[in-house]
Design an enzyme around this catalytic site. Structure first.
Site, PDB file in Angstrom:
ATOM      1  N   PRO A   8       0.886  -1.248  -0.179  1.00 57.75           N
ATOM      2  CA  PRO A   8      -0.003  -0.057   0.136  1.00 57.75           C
ATOM      3  C   PRO A   8       0.984   1.119  -0.031  1.00 57.75           C
ATOM      4  O   PRO A   8       1.960   1.438   0.866  1.00 57.75           O
ATOM      5  CB  PRO A   8      -0.624  -0.117   1.227  1.00 57.75           C
ATOM      6  CG  PRO A   8      -0.838  -1.647   1.706  1.00 57.75           C
ATOM      7  CD  PRO A   8       0.395  -2.127   1.150  1.00 57.75           C
ATOM      8  N   CYS A   9       0.259   2.131  -0.572  1.00 57.81           N
ATOM      9  CA  CYS A   9       1.265   3.467  -1.241  1.00 57.81           C
ATOM     10  C   CYS A   9       0.566   4.772  -0.683  1.00 57.81           C
ATOM     11  O   CYS A   9       1.167   5.829  -1.100  1.00 57.81           O
ATOM     12  CB  CYS A   9       1.837   3.444  -2.364  1.00 57.81           C
ATOM     13  SG  CYS A   9       0.264   3.087  -3.685  1.00 57.81           S
TER      14      CYS A   9
END
Length: 348
Positions: free
Chosen positions: A80-81
């Site tokens: 996840p970014c």
């Protein structure tokens, strides 16, 4: 070739690797709502609903007979970014995801697979708090090479250059500890457009805002809009029109945009037919979150249209009746077509 897909979500990366002839053993993700969709479309890959920060390093060794130093094993880490994204969001809320790549690194160090793949937002290369350099140094220490010897390649790429009808800039990395050079996929000559992807009325028939499709394979369902937002779309020119068309209409113009014509000019806008779409985010169902209005119909994109712009196969079934959940699985995914091209590079 076999693979384990960490942070697999609804299976975009997994599905593309399968298309490339790679046997994906398992996908790992914290989101339980991704499980049914992942397994329904990517059998026999198994969905592991787990927190990578708490998963024992020897888990895959015990459960899937994955042994260290397997030259034909691929580890994928598309963490996840949100923390590195340029999209405005609470960095404090997303801070706990900042270092997930380093937890993935621990599994790479334990198993030393033949190949490592990473996909993330471009900001991971420029953010002052990014852990990317630490990760790259660890890869080199583990024998995965670097840019100079061609065994570790990475760059920010745009999905529109790979046959995907979408402007989507992403950081992409391929690394190997084998005695060979790797490269990112070659660009396609033709840039796919929204019209080519979703313009066929027989495949994507006319629907109204809020119309639901009970068929979860087809899932041509669009979010309901208020009467005011439908009126705004009716006053937005077709094929790329924006809210500037009604900027002088006090009954239609959103109060927050009064005197701010150039701020967030894409929101409430329509997609262009003959260009790639904007980045398909988890909010692509909402016209207030970007240029997500249909080019000619007075509604936002449908679930199936968003999935198609992300290059999911037409028969990919999103096993949920929730539009919000389906949109999240689609918007967070690695476009399967790009994943397939990466798999083909590894298989060369």
């Amino acid at each position: 070739m076999r693979a384990i897909d960490f942070f697999c979500g609804g299976g975009g990366m997994t599905n593309g690797l399968i298309q490339a002839g790679i046997n994906v053993v398992a996908g790992v993700d914290l989101d339980p709502e991704a499980k049914e969709t992942y397994e329904a479309n990517n059998a026999p890959a198994c969905f592991i609903n787990a927190d990578i920060t708490k998963l024992p390093l020897d888990y895959f060794e015990k459960e899937f007979c994955v042994h260290p130093d397997d030259d034909e094993m691929i580890f994928v880490g598309c963490s996840p970014c949100q923390f590195y994204s340029i999209i405005r969001s609470s960095k404090e809320k997303s801070r706990k995801t900042k270092d997930l790549l380093l937890y993935f690194e621990k599994f790479v160090e334990y198993y030393r697979p033949g190949y490592v793949l990473v996909e993330n937002v471009p900001g991971i290369m420029s953010n002052r708090e990014s852990i990317l350099n630490d990760f790259l140094q660890k890869l080199e220490q583990l024998g995965y090479g670097n840019r100079e010897n061609g065994r570790c390649v990475y760059d920010v790429v745009n999905m529109k250059n790979y046959g995907i009808p979408q402007n989507r800039r992403r950081f992409s990395l391929i690394a190997t500890r084998l005695d060979r050079q790797v490269h990112l996929p070659e660009h396609e000559e033709h840039i796919m457009t929204v019209r080519e992807a979703i313009g066929d009325n027989k495949v994507f028939p006319y629907i109204l805002a809020g119309e639901k499709d009970a068929n979860l394979i087809r899932f041509h369902s669009a979010k309901k809009l208020s009467e005011l937002n439908i009126l705004r779309l009716e006053n937005t020119p077709e094929d790329g029109g924006t809210r500037l068309a009604y900027k002088d209409n006090k009954d239609l113009l959103q109060k927050c945009y009064i005197g701010h014509d150039n701020s967030f000019s894409d929101v409430y806008g329509r997609l262009y037919w003959d260009r790639p779409s904007p980045t398909i985010t988890t909010k692509f169902l909402s016209i207030s979150n970007g240029r997500f209005g249909h080019p000619v119909q007075n509604r936002g994109l449908s679930i199936r249209e968003g999935a198609t712009l992300q290059s999911f196969p037409v028969n990919y079934e999103f096993k949920t009746k929730s539009l919000i959940v389906a949109a999240r699985l689609i918007g967070n995914a690695v476009p399967p077509m790009f994943a397939r091209k990466i798999g083909e590079v590894i298989n060369e």
